[in-house]
Design a protein around this motif. Structure first.
Motif, PDB file in Angstrom:
ATOM      1  N   THR A  61      22.654  40.601  37.970  1.00  0.00           N
ATOM      2  CA  THR A  61      23.610  41.713  37.883  1.00  0.00           C
ATOM      3  C   THR A  61      25.037  41.237  38.108  1.00  0.00           C
ATOM      4  O   THR A  61      25.963  41.632  37.379  1.00  0.00           O
ATOM      5  CB  THR A  61      23.254  42.789  38.925  1.00  0.00           C
ATOM      6  OG1 THR A  61      21.918  43.229  38.713  1.00  0.00           O
ATOM      7  CG2 THR A  61      24.204  43.966  38.829  1.00  0.00           C
ATOM      8  N   PHE A  62      25.225  40.402  39.115  1.00  0.00           N
ATOM      9  CA  PHE A  62      26.571  39.895  39.402  1.00  0.00           C
ATOM     10  C   PHE A  62      27.095  39.080  38.223  1.00  0.00           C
ATOM     11  O   PHE A  62      28.265  39.212  37.830  1.00  0.00           O
ATOM     12  CB  PHE A  62      26.539  39.036  40.671  1.00  0.00           C
ATOM     13  CG  PHE A  62      27.905  38.654  41.176  1.00  0.00           C
ATOM     14  CD1 PHE A  62      28.573  39.448  42.092  1.00  0.00           C
ATOM     15  CD2 PHE A  62      28.535  37.508  40.711  1.00  0.00           C
ATOM     16  CE1 PHE A  62      29.838  39.108  42.550  1.00  0.00           C
ATOM     17  CE2 PHE A  62      29.802  37.156  41.153  1.00  0.00           C
ATOM     18  CZ  PHE A  62      30.457  37.962  42.079  1.00  0.00           C
ATOM     19  N   ALA A  63      26.235  38.239  37.645  1.00  0.00           N
ATOM     20  CA  ALA A  63      26.659  37.392  36.524  1.00  0.00           C
ATOM     21  C   ALA A  63      27.073  38.227  35.315  1.00  0.00           C
ATOM     22  O   ALA A  63      28.020  37.883  34.603  1.00  0.00           O
ATOM     23  CB  ALA A  63      25.532  36.431  36.146  1.00  0.00           C
ATOM     24  N   ILE A  64      26.362  39.334  35.086  1.00  0.00           N
ATOM     25  CA  ILE A  64      26.672  40.179  33.931  1.00  0.00           C
ATOM     26  C   ILE A  64      27.964  40.966  34.144  1.00  0.00           C
ATOM     27  O   ILE A  64      28.762  41.133  33.213  1.00  0.00           O
ATOM     28  CB  ILE A  64      25.502  41.154  33.667  1.00  0.00           C
ATOM     29  CG1 ILE A  64      24.274  40.382  33.179  1.00  0.00           C
ATOM     30  CG2 ILE A  64      25.900  42.207  32.628  1.00  0.00           C
ATOM     31  CD1 ILE A  64      23.047  41.250  33.020  1.00  0.00           C
ATOM     32  N   SER A  65      28.185  41.439  35.349  1.00  0.00           N
ATOM     33  CA  SER A  65      29.296  42.383  35.601  1.00  0.00           C
ATOM     34  C   SER A  65      30.584  41.729  36.083  1.00  0.00           C
ATOM     35  O   SER A  65      31.629  42.384  36.145  1.00  0.00           O
ATOM     36  CB  SER A  65      28.854  43.427  36.627  1.00  0.00           C
ATOM     37  OG  SER A  65      28.444  42.806  37.839  1.00  0.00           O
ATOM     38  N   PHE A  66      30.541  40.437  36.450  1.00  0.00           N
ATOM     39  CA  PHE A  66      31.753  39.772  36.951  1.00  0.00           C
ATOM     40  C   PHE A  66      32.499  39.103  35.799  1.00  0.00           C
ATOM     41  O   PHE A  66      31.888  38.476  34.932  1.00  0.00           O
ATOM     42  CB  PHE A  66      31.387  38.723  38.001  1.00  0.00           C
ATOM     43  CG  PHE A  66      32.585  38.028  38.602  1.00  0.00           C
ATOM     44  CD1 PHE A  66      33.291  38.604  39.634  1.00  0.00           C
ATOM     45  CD2 PHE A  66      33.016  36.810  38.096  1.00  0.00           C
ATOM     46  CE1 PHE A  66      34.392  37.979  40.180  1.00  0.00           C
ATOM     47  CE2 PHE A  66      34.117  36.177  38.635  1.00  0.00           C
ATOM     48  CZ  PHE A  66      34.803  36.760  39.678  1.00  0.00           C
ATOM     49  N   PRO A  67      33.861  39.189  35.777  1.00  0.00           N
ATOM     50  CA  PRO A  67      34.730  39.926  36.705  1.00  0.00           C
ATOM     51  C   PRO A  67      34.877  41.383  36.303  1.00  0.00           C
ATOM     52  O   PRO A  67      34.807  41.727  35.127  1.00  0.00           O
ATOM     53  CB  PRO A  67      36.065  39.193  36.569  1.00  0.00           C
ATOM     54  CG  PRO A  67      36.061  38.713  35.142  1.00  0.00           C
ATOM     55  CD  PRO A  67      34.622  38.392  34.800  1.00  0.00           C
ATOM     56  N   GLY A  68      35.113  42.223  37.287  1.00  0.00           N
ATOM     57  CA  GLY A  68      35.363  43.623  37.009  1.00  0.00           C
ATOM     58  C   GLY A  68      36.761  43.841  36.461  1.00  0.00           C
ATOM     59  O   GLY A  68      37.650  43.009  36.619  1.00  0.00           O
ATOM     60  N   ALA A  69      36.959  44.982  35.807  1.00  0.00           N
ATOM     61  CA  ALA A  69      38.259  45.295  35.210  1.00  0.00           C
ATOM     62  C   ALA A  69      39.274  45.656  36.285  1.00  0.00           C
ATOM     63  O   ALA A  69      38.934  46.204  37.327  1.00  0.00           O
ATOM     64  CB  ALA A  69      38.123  46.447  34.218  1.00  0.00           C
TER      65      ALA A  69
END
Length: 468
Positions: A61-69
């Protein structure tokens, strides 16, 4: 045209356009961390522990969503909508992967159903909390950086308005510099007109300007190059506002200032992650080295004290980061401790050098106390060598770009020193060569380059006879 550089160039490695704004960096982590923490909380609540499958899912999950906008300045409604949309995309991808691989069966349905609404709610709450903490976080950076804009035209005024409209911008706009007459300028915007282009360097020093934005038309390239030439006697970071520009860039990269696109012309390589890497490497290497050489430091200190009258440590004023004065430590190697307006560089057979001092200088052992300067944050292990204040004031008038080397902390050793410019620089050509290598280091810095310089320095001090 690009300005030539006399120093041989290293191949440029991949560049990362960093943003040194703490809030922007935290925003990149808010969403991914909220997703992970909400999953861990559910694992603890429903299963009594954070089991391995949850750790695997949190990593994916972290790998998919990082970095946030970066959405700090968006409205609350827009922030809520963005949280839902981003999570819908992330959750859909995770569910598809889980269904295809069968890994979804490793999680109880109550955990998954609860996570689907808890994760975006957690991200929204974390973003709102970050917004409320923003004033405190900004205060950790210290006072706002003072800036000016060269060119009171449409894009210059747009940038000024963006800076002033931003609630989280650490920039204090002092005013404009423009060559045109008041009749041709839109002075009704309420911004101060500080002077003309030919006064720019003096204005920068007088107002302690740290950021300069060039908002000049592309057709006036000679004028732009003249302005850049004048600014080489300052340590300000320089950015170009229009879409494209060609010159001798120092860490040239695209960036944004309060939503307005700019291109850096002269900037430090140690922004954001690079700055963290540089500082950590400095602290770790310095602590290890000081622990290893502590007996040597005691022996040298005793020898200096017993062989000649005077202090053990010689403290000399040097220019550090941004041209600010710092005190640099060395074991005293001379019978004098000169630190005035006129300082003669050490030369071969210099009568001021003590017998022990000659050995210390030849082997660079006199520089060892500067590892303490590194721990203090005044210096780095690798960087442009600091010169005496008197020498700086002399050479900044003789060599274009001399002060640009102060965009980074001075070093115990440097790229120039391992390329033949260690020791006395008794001619202007030698000093010019040293500066060329210093600027080359700024253009092409990497941690690997620092390590290469350290290794070459160790080899060099074992055989080099150029330091007097």
């Amino acid at each position: 045209m690009a300005l030539p550089s006399a120093a041989p160039k290293r191949p440029a490695g991949p560049s990362t356009a960093g943003n040194d704004n703490l809030l922007s960096q935290l925003e990149a982590f808010v969403g991914p961390v909220a997703y992970v923490l909400s999953l861990w909380a559910l694992s603890q609540y429903f299963e009594g522990a954070i089991r391995p499958q949850y750790l695997v899912l949190s990593l994916v999950t972290f790998a998919i969503s990082f970095p946030g906008a970066a959405r700090l300045q968006a409205s609350v409604a827009s922030l809520a909508g963005e949280s839902v949309v981003n999570w819908a995309w992330t959750a859909s991808l995770l569910l598809l992967m889980g269904w295809v691989t069968g890994y979804i069966n490793a999680f109880p349905e109550p955990v998954l159903y609860t996570w689907l609404w808890l994760a975006p709610l957690g991200k929204f709450g974390a973003a709102v909390a970050l917004r409320s903490m923003a004033p405190t976080l900004l205060s950790w950076h210290g006072p706002a950086q003072r800036a000016l804009i060269v060119g009171m035209n449409e894009q210059g005024l747009a940038l000024a308005n963006s800076i002033n409209a931003s609630a989280y911008c650490r920039i204090k706009l002092i005013g404009f510099v423009d060559n045109r007459s008041d009749e041709r300028l839109d002075t009704n915007q309420g911004y101060a007109l500080l002077g003309k282009h030919e006064q720019l360097a003096d204005i920068v020093r007088k107002h302690n300007i740290k950021l300069i934005y060039l908002s000049l038309p592309m057709a006036s390239q000679p004028r732009i190059l003249h302005v850049l030439d004048e600014l080489k006697d300052t340590t300000a970071s320089i950015y170009f506002v229009p879409d494209m520009f060609v010159t001798d860039l120092i860490q040239g990269r695209a960036a944004a200032v309060c939503g307005t696109s700019v291109i850096s012309v002269c900037e430090t390589p140690f922004k954001a992650a690079n700055g963290t890497v540089k500082r950590i490497s400095d602290v770790v290497f310095s602590l290890v080295i000081l622990l290893l050489i502590f007996p040597i430091l005691l022996a040298i200190a005793a020898a200096v004290k017993w062989t000649s009258p005077g202090p053990i440590i010689f403290k000399q004023r040097r220019y550090g980061l941004d041209g600010e004065e710092i005190l640099v430590y060395k074991f005293r190697s001379m019978s004098v401790t000169e630190d005035g307006g006129t300082i003669q560089q050490a030369q071969k057979n210099d009568t001021r050098i003590t017998p022990l001092g000659a050995f210390l200088r030849r082997t660079s052992l006199d520089e060892l106390p500067q590892f303490v300067n590194v721990l203090q944050g005044r210096m780095s292990i690798v960087g442009p060598r600091p010169h005496a204040v008197a020498h700086n004031e002399l050479y900044r008038k003789l060599i274009k770009g001399y002060m640009v080397r102060h965009k980074v902390k001075p070093g115990i050793t440097g790229w120039a020193q391992v390329n033949g410019y260690r020791g006395e620089t008794d001619t202007l050509d030698k000093m010019q060569g040293r500066i060329d290598y210093d600027l080359d280091y700024l253009r092409h810095w990497s941690l690997q380059l620092d390590i290469d310089i350290i290794i070459k320095t160790v080899r060099l001090v074992l055989k080099d006879q150029k330091a007097y």
